[in-house]
Scaffold this motif. Structure first.
Motif, short mmCIF file in Angstrom:
data_model
loop_
_atom_site.label_atom_id
_atom_site.label_comp_id
_atom_site.label_asym_id
_atom_site.label_seq_id
_atom_site.Cartn_x
_atom_site.Cartn_y
_atom_site.Cartn_z
N LEU A 133 -30.89 -57.52 -12.80
CA LEU A 133 -30.82 -56.01 -12.92
C LEU A 133 -31.14 -55.87 -14.08
O LEU A 133 -31.63 -55.84 -14.48
CB LEU A 133 -29.03 -56.40 -12.86
N PRO A 134 -31.63 -54.19 -13.19
CA PRO A 134 -31.78 -52.92 -14.42
C PRO A 134 -31.34 -52.63 -16.16
O PRO A 134 -29.73 -52.82 -16.18
CB PRO A 134 -31.69 -52.07 -13.75
N THR A 135 -31.88 -52.67 -16.34
CA THR A 135 -30.72 -52.00 -18.25
C THR A 135 -31.18 -51.01 -18.65
O THR A 135 -31.01 -50.77 -19.68
CB THR A 135 -31.73 -53.09 -19.27
N ASP A 136 -31.94 -50.13 -17.80
CA ASP A 136 -31.74 -49.44 -18.17
C ASP A 136 -31.50 -48.02 -16.71
O ASP A 136 -31.83 -46.93 -17.12
CB ASP A 136 -33.04 -48.79 -18.79
N PHE A 137 -30.96 -48.63 -16.22
CA PHE A 137 -30.20 -47.55 -15.53
C PHE A 137 -29.29 -46.75 -15.16
O PHE A 137 -28.13 -47.08 -16.28
CB PHE A 137 -29.42 -48.29 -14.15
N THR A 138 -28.68 -45.29 -14.86
CA THR A 138 -28.28 -44.55 -15.66
C THR A 138 -27.55 -43.30 -14.11
O THR A 138 -26.90 -42.48 -14.34
CB THR A 138 -28.79 -43.08 -16.19
N GLY A 139 -27.57 -44.16 -13.17
CA GLY A 139 -27.30 -43.58 -11.81
C GLY A 139 -25.83 -43.86 -11.13
O GLY A 139 -25.16 -44.11 -12.26
N HIS A 140 -25.81 -43.36 -10.15
CA HIS A 140 -24.23 -43.83 -9.47
C HIS A 140 -24.56 -45.00 -8.40
O HIS A 140 -25.78 -45.24 -8.15
CB HIS A 140 -24.20 -42.96 -8.45
N ALA A 141 -24.26 -46.33 -8.80
CA ALA A 141 -24.63 -47.99 -8.02
C ALA A 141 -23.43 -48.17 -6.62
O ALA A 141 -22.02 -47.63 -7.58
CB ALA A 141 -24.78 -48.30 -9.19
N ALA A 142 -23.94 -49.63 -6.12
CA ALA A 142 -22.07 -49.61 -5.92
C ALA A 142 -22.53 -50.85 -5.61
O ALA A 142 -24.21 -51.49 -5.37
CB ALA A 142 -22.37 -48.73 -4.16
N ASP A 143 -21.76 -51.06 -5.64
CA ASP A 143 -21.51 -53.08 -5.18
C ASP A 143 -21.56 -53.78 -3.51
O ASP A 143 -20.13 -53.45 -3.12
CB ASP A 143 -20.97 -54.37 -6.33
N PHE A 144 -21.36 -53.97 -2.89
CA PHE A 144 -21.36 -54.10 -1.42
C PHE A 144 -21.11 -55.45 -1.01
O PHE A 144 -21.59 -56.48 -2.06
CB PHE A 144 -23.19 -54.31 -0.44
N GLY A 145 -20.52 -56.01 -1.36
CA GLY A 145 -19.84 -56.62 -0.63
C GLY A 145 -19.35 -57.83 -2.12
O GLY A 145 -19.62 -59.27 -2.20
N ALA A 146 -18.63 -56.67 -3.20
CA ALA A 146 -18.34 -57.29 -4.44
C ALA A 146 -17.42 -58.42 -4.68
O ALA A 146 -17.60 -58.45 -5.67
CB ALA A 146 -17.60 -55.59 -5.04
N GLY A 147 -16.67 -59.24 -3.91
CA GLY A 147 -16.20 -60.37 -4.30
C GLY A 147 -14.62 -59.96 -5.02
O GLY A 147 -14.69 -58.90 -5.53
N TRP A 148 -15.32 -61.17 -6.03
CA TRP A 148 -14.29 -60.65 -7.41
C TRP A 148 -14.72 -60.03 -8.56
O TRP A 148 -14.13 -59.95 -9.65
CB TRP A 148 -13.22 -61.94 -8.02
N GLY A 149 -15.59 -59.54 -8.64
CA GLY A 149 -16.22 -58.12 -9.48
C GLY A 149 -17.35 -58.68 -10.02
O GLY A 149 -17.91 -58.04 -10.86
N TYR A 150 -18.17 -60.04 -10.32
CA TYR A 150 -19.14 -60.35 -11.05
C TYR A 150 -19.92 -59.70 -11.64
O TYR A 150 -20.82 -59.05 -11.96
CB TYR A 150 -19.21 -61.53 -10.55
N LEU A 151 -21.02 -58.81 -10.07
CA LEU A 151 -21.81 -58.63 -9.85
C LEU A 151 -21.44 -57.16 -10.54
O LEU A 151 -22.35 -57.13 -11.81
CB LEU A 151 -22.97 -58.24 -9.00
N SER A 152 -20.90 -56.43 -10.58
CA SER A 152 -20.86 -55.10 -11.17
C SER A 152 -20.42 -55.03 -12.31
O SER A 152 -20.81 -53.95 -13.41
CB SER A 152 -19.27 -54.20 -10.23
#
Length: 340
Positions: free
Chosen positions: A192-211
């Motif tokens: 995952l990027p370390t410098d992202f500043t935009g608006h993101a979405a997590d598709f199939g987010a489950g219990w939220g780990y990736l977010s």
């Protein structure tokens, strides 16, 4: 879930082995799915429970009275339709015991792949009576709801209990990778990027780990929208984001991304798409979510996907994105990226 298992569940009423609930009687249907036919004389009112959005929508379309979680008590009978997760099946039976009146009938049905035989044997050993019938490649078994003294120990044993993952995430049986961080998600998180500043979405987010991982790696992001078809997993994600990424603006969407398009467009979409609807792999499920991600990402935006190495998503990527490539792979997973 095979439609045959729905027929198995109602078969004891259909062939007269069990008396059908009459007018004015209330029936709780846990794990409910659309497509069942009520046997002749089955006049009881059914309250269906289904937390998965596509199955919930199908029940609504069939004009069923459906909720995401069980409500109320003193039901005259309960129906339990089993799925592939042992812990969730046990929790449904615990809910049936909690909410059915003493002496009420509880009927449980499932297929071989649902572990129905071992479940049936465990309840037979309790000595609560009842019987079973095999039909339509499945088994239905039933018993009378015992007194509270007998039922409470079983309820305590089988009721779903939250699981603490790595000391900071809450999940529960029935959710994807409920007791550990999925290795595929972990691989994607490492990229995952370390410098992202935009608006993101997590598709199939489950219990939220990736977010949570994206929030930690790119603390300057504007916000994350989490999309998840499992209502209870989404509620767990809500809690996990509140604890682990409290400063990041978040929105939560109980949504079926195979058919419901998000209203907004995003600069970045991350996803570990599900690829099982039953015991067999269903690559079409993930492919549909990838196509939806291509519609929901902004022009110039990026989609990052992790998938099992053997899943044939490359043709979908070619179809859906202006450009795409592979970021990395290991013995089990690959990380793909796409850009519009």
């Amino acid at each position: 879930m095979s439609r045959d298992t729905l027929k198995t569940l109602f078969y004891p009423f259909d062939n007269g082995t069990l008396p059908s609930p009459g007018e004015g009687e209330r029936v709780l249907f846990l794990g409910a799915e659309a497509g069942y036919r009520l046997p002749e004389g089955f006049a009881g009112t059914i309250d269906a429970v289904q937390p998965l959005k596509p199955l919930h929508k199908a029940l609504q379309a069939a004009r069923a009275n459906v909720t995401t979680s069980p409500e109320g008590d003193d039901y005259d009978a309960a129906l339990v339709l089993c799925g592939k997760h042992k812990g969730e099946n046990e929790d449904r039976i615990a809910e049936a015991l909690k909410r059915t009146k003493i002496g009420g009938t509880i009927v449980v049905a499932g297929g071989k792949e649902d572990g129905i035989q071992s479940l049936r044997k465990r309840f037979y050993q309790l000595g609560w009576g009842g019987d079973s019938l095999p039909k339509y490649h499945g088994v239905a078994f039933w018993f009378g709801r015992p007194t509270d003294a007998d039922a409470n120990a079983v309820i305590e044993r089988y009721a779903k209990k939250p699981v603490r993952v790595e000391g900071r995430f809450d999940a529960a049986p029935g959710m994807f990778s409920h007791d550990r961080i999925d290795a595929g998600s972990e691989l994607l998180a490492s990229r995952l990027p370390t410098d992202f500043t935009g608006h993101a979405a997590d598709f199939g987010a489950g219990w939220g780990y990736l977010s949570v991982m994206l929030a930690e790696k790119s603390p300057g992001l504007k916000g994350i929208d989490l999309f998840e078809a499992d209502f209870h997993a989404l509620e767990a994600a809500r809690g996990n984001l509140a604890v682990n990424a409290p400063k990041i603006p978040t929105r939560f969407h109980w949504q079926d991304l195979t058919s419901e398009e998000p209203r907004d467009k995003f600069d970045l979409i991350i996803m570990n798409p599900p690829f099982h609807e039953s015991q067999a792999a269903e690559p079409a499920l993930g492919a549909a979510m990838i196509r939806m991600a291509a519609k929901a990402v902004k022009i110039g935006g990026r989609v990052m996907i992790v998938a099992n190495r053997g899943l044939p998503y490359e043709p979908v990527m070619t179809e859906a994105f202006k450009e795409w490539g592979e970021t990395c792979r290991n013995a089990r997973f690959k990380v793909l990226w796409g850009r519009r």
